[in-house]
Design an enzyme around this catalytic site. Structure first.
Site, mmCIF file in Angstrom:
data_model
loop_
_atom_site.group_PDB
_atom_site.id
_atom_site.type_symbol
_atom_site.label_atom_id
_atom_site.label_comp_id
_atom_site.label_asym_id
_atom_site.label_seq_id
_atom_site.Cartn_x
_atom_site.Cartn_y
_atom_site.Cartn_z
ATOM 1 N N ARG A 139 0.576 10.120 1.007
ATOM 2 C CA ARG A 139 0.955 11.089 2.039
ATOM 3 C C ARG A 139 2.144 11.930 1.609
ATOM 4 O O ARG A 139 2.457 12.924 2.232
ATOM 5 C CB ARG A 139 1.346 10.353 3.324
ATOM 6 C CG ARG A 139 0.159 9.852 4.069
ATOM 7 C CD ARG A 139 0.550 8.941 5.197
ATOM 8 N NE ARG A 139 -0.519 7.984 5.348
ATOM 9 C CZ ARG A 139 -0.624 7.112 6.327
ATOM 10 N NH1 ARG A 139 0.312 7.058 7.266
ATOM 11 N NH2 ARG A 139 -1.631 6.280 6.382
ATOM 12 N N LYS A 191 -11.054 -1.543 6.141
ATOM 13 C CA LYS A 191 -9.837 -1.403 6.947
ATOM 14 C C LYS A 191 -10.319 -0.887 8.307
ATOM 15 O O LYS A 191 -11.065 0.098 8.358
ATOM 16 C CB LYS A 191 -8.927 -0.393 6.250
ATOM 17 C CG LYS A 191 -7.903 0.293 7.131
ATOM 18 C CD LYS A 191 -6.940 1.086 6.255
ATOM 19 C CE LYS A 191 -6.150 2.091 7.074
ATOM 20 N NZ LYS A 191 -4.812 2.337 6.532
ATOM 21 N N GLU A 222 0.865 -1.185 0.000
ATOM 22 C CA GLU A 222 0.000 0.000 0.000
ATOM 23 C C GLU A 222 0.895 1.226 0.000
ATOM 24 O O GLU A 222 1.546 1.544 0.994
ATOM 25 C CB GLU A 222 -0.910 0.002 1.243
ATOM 26 C CG GLU A 222 -1.775 1.257 1.315
ATOM 27 C CD GLU A 222 -2.545 1.376 2.638
ATOM 28 O OE1 GLU A 222 -2.908 0.349 3.244
ATOM 29 O OE2 GLU A 222 -2.768 2.524 3.071
HETATM 30 C C1 3PG Z 1 -2.246 3.520 8.245
HETATM 31 O O1 3PG Z 1 -2.595 4.483 7.595
HETATM 32 O O2 3PG Z 1 -2.705 2.410 8.021
HETATM 33 C C2 3PG Z 1 -1.330 3.705 9.386
HETATM 34 O O3 3PG Z 1 -0.638 4.874 9.336
HETATM 35 C C3 3PG Z 1 -0.450 2.551 9.649
HETATM 36 O O4 3PG Z 1 -0.437 2.452 10.996
HETATM 37 P P1 3PG Z 1 0.914 2.210 11.793
HETATM 38 O O5 3PG Z 1 1.873 3.235 11.290
HETATM 39 O O6 3PG Z 1 0.509 2.394 13.233
HETATM 40 O O7 3PG Z 1 1.338 0.807 11.497
#
Ligand code: 3PG
Length: 228
Positions: free
Chosen positions: A65, A149, A61
């Protein structure tokens, strides 16, 4: 004829929601772990993807960002055809359109708006919308979504929330993301309504900045071993 039927009559080639759900299931079953990636430097795109792939993670993914998100998606689709590349942090319809144009094979969002969920229904590739509450699941459910999700998973109730959602939403499955790590992965994956898990713990900033790709590979491999 309702709106959806009218749309189908005009564009019979558009996949329906059942095929979107089936495609998400296929991708998640193969992936088990979905790394959530932010590309900060163009030179990182290929080595980072290769490091994850060497550790067994082949479904990525790439978040929008950073300004390099779309470029990374396009580059990886062209140069790494064996990987499955999706777009993350898609916040509105225009980002969805750009991500699909760049070659994203699936779309992930942190949450959902009516407009984005509707756009996702018409998208040629499946959308996995983020939810953190029963009402948000119902908003998506009513538009035909059955896969979500769970984000931010740990803050949204974690494993206890997933257990609770099994009652009213028996045919819904989740990819929990947000706060997952090697210490809680297994517990998440053991839930019958979890199809795969996501996160960025295998991509520590310092490793990426330092080009320490072996650590990325090792953390990916170890995470998959935990789920074996
Ligand atoms: C996302 O958008 O899925 C998160 O930023 C991932 O979460 P994590 O950085 O806590 O693993």
């Amino acid at each position: 004829m309702n709106t959806l039927q009218r749309r189908k009559a005009h564009s019979p080639e558009l996949p329906d929601m059942a095929s979107h759900t089936a495609r998400i299931d296929e991708l998640c079953a193969a992936a088990r772990i979905l790394p959530v990636i932010k590309i900060e430097r163009e030179a990182d795109i290929l080595p980072l993807a290769d490091a994850l792939a060497a550790g067994g993670l082949h479904t990525l993914e790439i978040t929008l960002r950073s300004d390099l998100g779309l470029e990374a998606i396009a580059q990886l689709r062209k140069l790494r055809p064996d990987l499955r590349i999706g777009a993350g942090t898609v916040l509105d319809e225009s980002m969805l359109i750009e991500a699909v144009a760049a070659g994203a094979e699936f779309i992930v969002t942190p949450g959902g708006t009516q407009a984005l969920l509707e756009a996702g229904r018409e998208s040629p590739v499946p959308l996995l919308p983020g939810v953190s509450s029963a009402s948000e699941i119902m908003l998506g459910y009513n538009l035909g979504y059955r896969r979500f999700k769970l984000f931010p998973a740990e803050l949204a109730g974690g494993v206890a929330a997933l257990k609770a959602f099994r009652g009213p939403f028996g045919n819904v499955r989740f990819c929990p993301t947000g706060g997952l790590n090697p210490g809680n992965l297994q517990q998440y994956m053991q839930q019958p309504n979890v199809m795969c898990v996501g996160g960025s713990w295998m991509l520590e900033d310092a490793w990426i900045r330092g080009g320490d790709w072996q650590r990325v590979t090792q953390a990916s491999r170890e995470a998959l071993q935990l789920l074996a």
